[in-house]
Design an enzyme around this catalytic site. Sequence first.
Site, PDB file in Angstrom:
ATOM      1  N   ASP A  85      41.663  28.534  46.991  1.00  0.00           N
ATOM      2  CA  ASP A  85      42.764  29.086  46.071  1.00  0.00           C
ATOM      3  C   ASP A  85      44.186  28.678  46.308  1.00  0.00           C
ATOM      4  O   ASP A  85      44.421  27.987  47.373  1.00  0.00           O
ATOM      5  CB  ASP A  85      42.422  30.471  45.824  1.00  0.00           C
ATOM      6  CG  ASP A  85      42.776  30.934  44.496  1.00  0.00           C
ATOM      7  OD1 ASP A  85      43.742  30.719  43.764  1.00  0.00           O
ATOM      8  OD2 ASP A  85      42.009  31.978  43.787  1.00  0.00           O
ATOM      9  N   HIS A  86      44.997  29.111  45.606  1.00  0.00           N
ATOM     10  CA  HIS A  86      46.571  28.742  45.844  1.00  0.00           C
ATOM     11  C   HIS A  86      47.279  29.990  45.919  1.00  0.00           C
ATOM     12  O   HIS A  86      47.265  30.804  45.109  1.00  0.00           O
ATOM     13  CB  HIS A  86      46.753  28.057  44.416  1.00  0.00           C
ATOM     14  CG  HIS A  86      46.053  26.442  44.605  1.00  0.00           C
ATOM     15  ND1 HIS A  86      45.817  26.238  43.159  1.00  0.00           N
ATOM     16  CD2 HIS A  86      45.744  25.746  45.294  1.00  0.00           C
ATOM     17  CE1 HIS A  86      45.428  25.249  43.267  1.00  0.00           C
ATOM     18  NE2 HIS A  86      45.074  24.716  44.561  1.00  0.00           N
ATOM     19  N   GLN A 137      45.042  32.808  41.213  1.00  0.00           N
ATOM     20  CA  GLN A 137      43.882  33.353  40.474  1.00  0.00           C
ATOM     21  C   GLN A 137      43.258  31.758  40.002  1.00  0.00           C
ATOM     22  O   GLN A 137      42.462  31.557  39.076  1.00  0.00           O
ATOM     23  CB  GLN A 137      43.874  33.767  39.143  1.00  0.00           C
ATOM     24  CG  GLN A 137      45.028  34.926  39.313  1.00  0.00           C
ATOM     25  CD  GLN A 137      44.134  36.205  39.771  1.00  0.00           C
ATOM     26  OE1 GLN A 137      43.166  36.215  40.302  1.00  0.00           O
ATOM     27  NE2 GLN A 137      44.685  37.573  39.679  1.00  0.00           N
ATOM     28  N   HIS A 138      43.047  30.880  41.098  1.00  0.00           N
ATOM     29  CA  HIS A 138      42.542  29.505  40.875  1.00  0.00           C
ATOM     30  C   HIS A 138      41.291  29.350  41.884  1.00  0.00           C
ATOM     31  O   HIS A 138      41.102  28.133  42.337  1.00  0.00           O
ATOM     32  CB  HIS A 138      43.577  28.382  41.328  1.00  0.00           C
ATOM     33  CG  HIS A 138      44.669  28.489  40.304  1.00  0.00           C
ATOM     34  ND1 HIS A 138      45.895  27.796  40.790  1.00  0.00           N
ATOM     35  CD2 HIS A 138      44.843  28.848  39.187  1.00  0.00           C
ATOM     36  CE1 HIS A 138      46.735  27.852  39.659  1.00  0.00           C
ATOM     37  NE2 HIS A 138      45.957  28.369  38.626  1.00  0.00           N
ATOM     38  N   THR A 139      40.441  30.359  41.889  1.00  0.00           N
ATOM     39  CA  THR A 139      39.372  30.288  42.917  1.00  0.00           C
ATOM     40  C   THR A 139      38.316  29.210  42.633  1.00  0.00           C
ATOM     41  O   THR A 139      37.845  29.033  41.683  1.00  0.00           O
ATOM     42  CB  THR A 139      38.882  31.650  43.204  1.00  0.00           C
ATOM     43  OG1 THR A 139      39.729  32.596  43.066  1.00  0.00           O
ATOM     44  CG2 THR A 139      37.985  31.658  44.438  1.00  0.00           C
TER      45      THR A 139
END
Length: 512
Positions: A297-298, A451-453
């Site tokens: 994620d980021h 929220q880029h899982t």
Amino acid sequence: MIRHADVLVIGAGGSGAALAARLSEDPGRDVLVAEAGPVPRALPEFPADLLDARLVPGARPGSPAVRTVPALLTSGLPYMAARGRFLGGSTTVNGGYFIRARRADFDRWSAAAADDLWSYDRVLPLLRALESDLDHGAAPPHGDRGPIPVRRTGLRHPAAAAFQAAARELRHPDEPDKNAQGAPGFGPVPSNTVDGRRVNTGIAYLLGAAAHRPNLTVLGDCTALSVVVGRGRATGVVAEHGGRRTVLEAGEIVLCAGALASPHLLHLSGIGPAGDLARAGIPVVHDLPAVGAALSDHPQVAVEWVPRRPMPEPSGSWLGGALHLRSTGGAEAGDLEILQSLVPVSGLVTGTTTVPGAPLPFLVSVLAPRTAGGLRTVSADPGVPPHIEYGYLETGADRRRMREAVRAAAAVAATDAFGEVSRSLAEPAAGTLDDDRELDRWIRARLGTSQHTCGTVPMGPAAAVDGHGRVHGLDGLRVADTSILPTAPLRGPAATAVLIGEVIAQAIRSER
């Protein structure tokens, strides 16, 4: 309702809606979709706030279209991760950011999967087929006949225009089309929003031509609890629907529940690392250690600035411009992102577009591909959330990149061009910016996630699934969402989630 489908799709979000719609184009294939959230049957049934592209429902605590999952961003730092629980999944509650992954991402995924199905050249026709680019039309590399409308944010808002001028003052390159694989720089944000309205994948794929297909059934408020496996084959899913438990049977099951829910569902089904499952009291059906072993994620923080005068309300989107730049020594071009919000943070979390006197933020993220943390199921009870760790800021390189990203945003705010709209940076203070340790403390105190899982059910010969999403060692079971990407892309993954649905649907159709 179809009681025995040819294909059962779990989740009608970014990937699931696309996959189900494409599979149902074959009239001889019965497709059943089970979505945990509400499923409106027509556009007027959508709540207005879920359609307003100036709002981000996923940022608003208590939104009925969002479910939250407890997690740790880094040691001792709790967080509630938000996911969409509505037709369209997280594309219903996210920011409408719809930027394609980079060619380098596809090279990395193709190598990891040992399958050129994921090469950029192979997926480009599908990227074109899923979109109607309202700015470029059918000009390469874009499409003009797909279900997802793509429009770039205007830069007419004074703050957006000042951001563009500041990027030029700093000699960052212009990047007018962030979906064209050009050199990273400053440009408008491609978005699946039109005239201020968010067009999620449920609307685009399932309320269009697919809505009247007799071979497609979409069940709302239907929560998958576990996959039924017998003799090495998945045959159905135990689900709760209408207050009752039922078994939905299918010839093939595709999990599209998202990168947090899909691995948890596999674990609850006894599919995952045998030792962890046994400790959680879950009978082991299939030992598959890669499920939940890590995630990608980021990390993100907000860097706020104080407007020199009241800023106008955003007209079409909460998004302004975006700047992508390379970190020092970064292996990937554009691994730092400065994303402009035209709505204050306090407005994003309360669902209002203007907050008089509030500062405006740059959302600053590190997009360098890496894996860390993981997802471990701790109970056989589906109602008990898994233990999730993001593993942010663990290494010196992690912290250095985050500092660079914050300092890059501060440099934008310090330009003469941005001074036309900004009185000053709200924080961090100059002394904090100049001191690595102080800046590390400042970042940790404000740390969030984009929220880029991805990466919780990774594809690869020695991982969890193959390049077609098929779960290793089991028949009749696939995963088709961002959990299969070994690493998160160098951009937000919403567009890639839709692409995954398209790729796996094409793979299924080609195998038949």
